[in-house]
Design an enzyme around this catalytic site. Sequence first.
Site, PDB file in Angstrom:
ATOM      1  N   GLU A 174      68.048  12.346  14.161  1.00 44.86           N
ATOM      2  CA  GLU A 174      66.804  13.080  13.886  1.00 44.86           C
ATOM      3  C   GLU A 174      66.888  13.717  12.498  1.00 44.86           C
ATOM      4  O   GLU A 174      67.934  14.245  12.110  1.00 44.86           O
ATOM      5  CB  GLU A 174      66.623  14.141  14.975  1.00 44.86           C
ATOM      6  CG  GLU A 174      65.238  14.226  15.544  1.00 44.86           C
ATOM      7  CD  GLU A 174      64.717  12.937  16.176  1.00 44.86           C
ATOM      8  OE1 GLU A 174      64.060  12.148  15.463  1.00 44.86           O
ATOM      9  OE2 GLU A 174      64.924  12.733  17.380  1.00 44.86           O
ATOM     10  N   HIS A 175      65.805  13.656  11.767  1.00 44.61           N
ATOM     11  CA  HIS A 175      65.704  14.216  10.416  1.00 44.61           C
ATOM     12  C   HIS A 175      66.737  13.582   9.472  1.00 44.61           C
ATOM     13  O   HIS A 175      67.159  14.208   8.496  1.00 44.61           O
ATOM     14  CB  HIS A 175      65.851  15.749  10.437  1.00 44.61           C
ATOM     15  CG  HIS A 175      64.672  16.414  11.084  1.00 44.61           C
ATOM     16  ND1 HIS A 175      63.503  16.688  10.418  1.00 44.61           N
ATOM     17  CD2 HIS A 175      64.452  16.791  12.367  1.00 44.61           C
ATOM     18  CE1 HIS A 175      62.640  17.245  11.251  1.00 44.61           C
ATOM     19  NE2 HIS A 175      63.186  17.303  12.451  1.00 44.61           N
ATOM     20  N   ASP A 221      66.145  10.228   8.521  1.00 45.66           N
ATOM     21  CA  ASP A 221      65.495   9.121   7.795  1.00 45.66           C
ATOM     22  C   ASP A 221      65.186   9.480   6.341  1.00 45.66           C
ATOM     23  O   ASP A 221      65.490   8.723   5.426  1.00 45.66           O
ATOM     24  CB  ASP A 221      64.267   8.566   8.542  1.00 45.66           C
ATOM     25  CG  ASP A 221      63.176   9.570   8.856  1.00 45.66           C
ATOM     26  OD1 ASP A 221      63.360  10.777   8.595  1.00 45.66           O
ATOM     27  OD2 ASP A 221      62.115   9.135   9.367  1.00 45.66           O
ATOM     28  N   ALA A 276      53.008  15.016  21.175  1.00 44.48           N
ATOM     29  CA  ALA A 276      54.205  15.129  22.019  1.00 44.48           C
ATOM     30  C   ALA A 276      55.452  14.630  21.294  1.00 44.48           C
ATOM     31  O   ALA A 276      56.535  14.611  21.856  1.00 44.48           O
ATOM     32  CB  ALA A 276      54.006  14.353  23.314  1.00 44.48           C
ATOM     33  N   GLY A 277      55.289  14.208  20.050  1.00 42.57           N
ATOM     34  CA  GLY A 277      56.435  13.706  19.288  1.00 42.57           C
ATOM     35  C   GLY A 277      56.718  12.247  19.553  1.00 42.57           C
ATOM     36  O   GLY A 277      57.817  11.758  19.297  1.00 42.57           O
ATOM     37  N   SER A 285      54.857   9.816  18.207  1.00 46.29           N
ATOM     38  CA  SER A 285      54.329   9.086  17.064  1.00 46.29           C
ATOM     39  C   SER A 285      53.062   8.303  17.356  1.00 46.29           C
ATOM     40  O   SER A 285      52.951   7.129  17.012  1.00 46.29           O
ATOM     41  CB  SER A 285      55.387   8.147  16.498  1.00 46.29           C
ATOM     42  OG  SER A 285      56.428   8.894  16.003  1.00 46.29           O
ATOM     43  N   SER A 286      52.108   8.967  17.982  1.00 46.80           N
ATOM     44  CA  SER A 286      50.828   8.298  18.189  1.00 46.80           C
ATOM     45  C   SER A 286      50.191   7.974  16.838  1.00 46.80           C
ATOM     46  O   SER A 286      49.521   6.941  16.692  1.00 46.80           O
ATOM     47  CB  SER A 286      49.901   9.179  19.017  1.00 46.80           C
ATOM     48  OG  SER A 286      49.844  10.463  18.465  1.00 46.80           O
ATOM     49  N   GLU A 303      50.606   8.661   5.674  1.00 43.57           N
ATOM     50  CA  GLU A 303      50.965  10.041   6.052  1.00 43.57           C
ATOM     51  C   GLU A 303      51.127  10.905   4.799  1.00 43.57           C
ATOM     52  O   GLU A 303      50.635  12.030   4.737  1.00 43.57           O
ATOM     53  CB  GLU A 303      52.289  10.066   6.835  1.00 43.57           C
ATOM     54  CG  GLU A 303      52.268   9.326   8.136  1.00 43.57           C
ATOM     55  CD  GLU A 303      51.721  10.153   9.301  1.00 43.57           C
ATOM     56  OE1 GLU A 303      51.514  11.367   9.143  1.00 43.57           O
ATOM     57  OE2 GLU A 303      51.490   9.552  10.370  1.00 43.57           O
ATOM     58  N   ASP A 336      59.263   6.347  12.188  1.00 42.57           N
ATOM     59  CA  ASP A 336      58.223   6.143  13.204  1.00 42.57           C
ATOM     60  C   ASP A 336      57.465   4.843  12.974  1.00 42.57           C
ATOM     61  O   ASP A 336      57.251   4.048  13.897  1.00 42.57           O
ATOM     62  CB  ASP A 336      57.221   7.309  13.193  1.00 42.57           C
ATOM     63  CG  ASP A 336      57.902   8.655  13.345  1.00 42.57           C
ATOM     64  OD1 ASP A 336      59.079   8.676  13.744  1.00 42.57           O
ATOM     65  OD2 ASP A 336      57.260   9.674  13.069  1.00 42.57           O
TER      66      ASP A 336
HETATM   67  C1  GLA Z   1      58.920  12.870  12.456  1.00 42.26           C
HETATM   68  C2  GLA Z   1      58.819  12.046  11.172  1.00 42.26           C
HETATM   69  C3  GLA Z   1      59.990  11.052  11.059  1.00 42.26           C
HETATM   70  C4  GLA Z   1      61.333  11.740  11.258  1.00 42.26           C
HETATM   71  C5  GLA Z   1      61.297  12.618  12.512  1.00 42.26           C
HETATM   72  C6  GLA Z   1      62.545  13.450  12.654  1.00 42.26           C
HETATM   73  O1  GLA Z   1      58.758  12.050  13.583  1.00 42.26           O
HETATM   74  O2  GLA Z   1      57.602  11.342  11.137  1.00 42.26           O
HETATM   75  O3  GLA Z   1      59.937  10.380   9.822  1.00 42.26           O
HETATM   76  O4  GLA Z   1      61.694  12.459  10.122  1.00 42.26           O
HETATM   77  O5  GLA Z   1      60.184  13.505  12.521  1.00 42.26           O
HETATM   78  O6  GLA Z   1      63.634  12.628  12.881  1.00 42.26           O
END
Ligand code: GLA
Length: 377
Positions: free
Chosen positions: A31-32, A34, A119-120, A122-123, A157, A169
Amino acid sequence: MKDRILKEFKSRFVTEPQLYASAGRINLIGEHTDYNGGFVFPGAIDKVIMAAIAPNETEKVKVYSIDMDEEVEFGLNEEDAPTSSWARYIFGVCREILKRGGAVKGFDAVFAGNIPLGAGLSSSAALESCFAFALNDLFNDNTIDKFELAKIGQATEHNYCGVNCGIMDQFASVMGQKGKLIRLDCRTMEFEYFPFAPIDYELILVDSKVKHELADSPYNKRRASCERVAKRLGLETLRDATIPMLKAIRPDITAEDYFRAKFVIEEKERVLAVCDALYNGDYEKVGEEMYATHSGLSEDYEVSCEELDFLTQLARECGVTGSRIMGGGFGGCTINLIKTDKKDFFIERVTQEFKEKYGHEPGIYPVVISDGARKII
Ligand code: GLA
């Protein structure tokens, strides 16, 4: 969903549409990382955005969102940007294709989705990839490669939605394959598919229903912290940073930047450890690393919240193999790797205890790793 979309399309437009879909994503770990040139380990899921689309021989785009019950019309020039937030994703995709010399003409579209919003999962990436994939097929003879389609979503984005996100995502949404997670090296963009179809384990997302909004949020601030530390170390990204290197500059940077960078450096290693563990069928180890990620995200990266910490703690008490906050943070879901025989017990307990404490039931979404962007008919 397919029938509803086609029916709605026929009631609004006269042409015969094509049908496309793209998926939301989970990320097992990484996570975080990328936007720090590190590794991620996502996969597409069986929750999608689906769209019926047909060229309309004009220079205008007309899109109806079934879920929002809203129709938006816009032109294809920069000054035609719509105000409606969901329409900006589609407009952005059109513009980014045009900027790259690709073709986009007017079209009619109707779309819907079953990816929980905010909700995280990535819709938004699924919406971008669905339209990028469709417009590549309809107007460009599929000459834009899939990587570029992911980058088109990411640029949307950045340039139209105010989120400086990484590539994870959109990459997962476009490149996802059934039964496979993808380890992506975000520096070289090399990737490898890993089979993920465990027999005794399942993935369950628990949605805190705390809404996060990535635009203008601390997400961009986290990214800025990492970039500052990388610069201070004379590196392009934190990919090549190590803990000793970070410790050496500790007096020169803020405590906040120190802990942000520490998390990223440790998380990068965790992705590789999880890939190895998965390869060896060692799910206990996978789970341990997931819990370690949660602690890092909560304590060092500070993107968790009380509800998510509670969910992860309860998961541990219920014997869930691995649990952690997933995605950008500040709300949304935890991802839980759980033994099938513990599933019912966990779901019952988490539903009841979360409701007792926070006054509402969490969302429970079992997920299956599935295909990403595709043409349906
Ligand atoms: C969001 C961003 C991704 C990534 C995550 C954290 O989903 O869109 O690019 O940085 O947060 O891992």
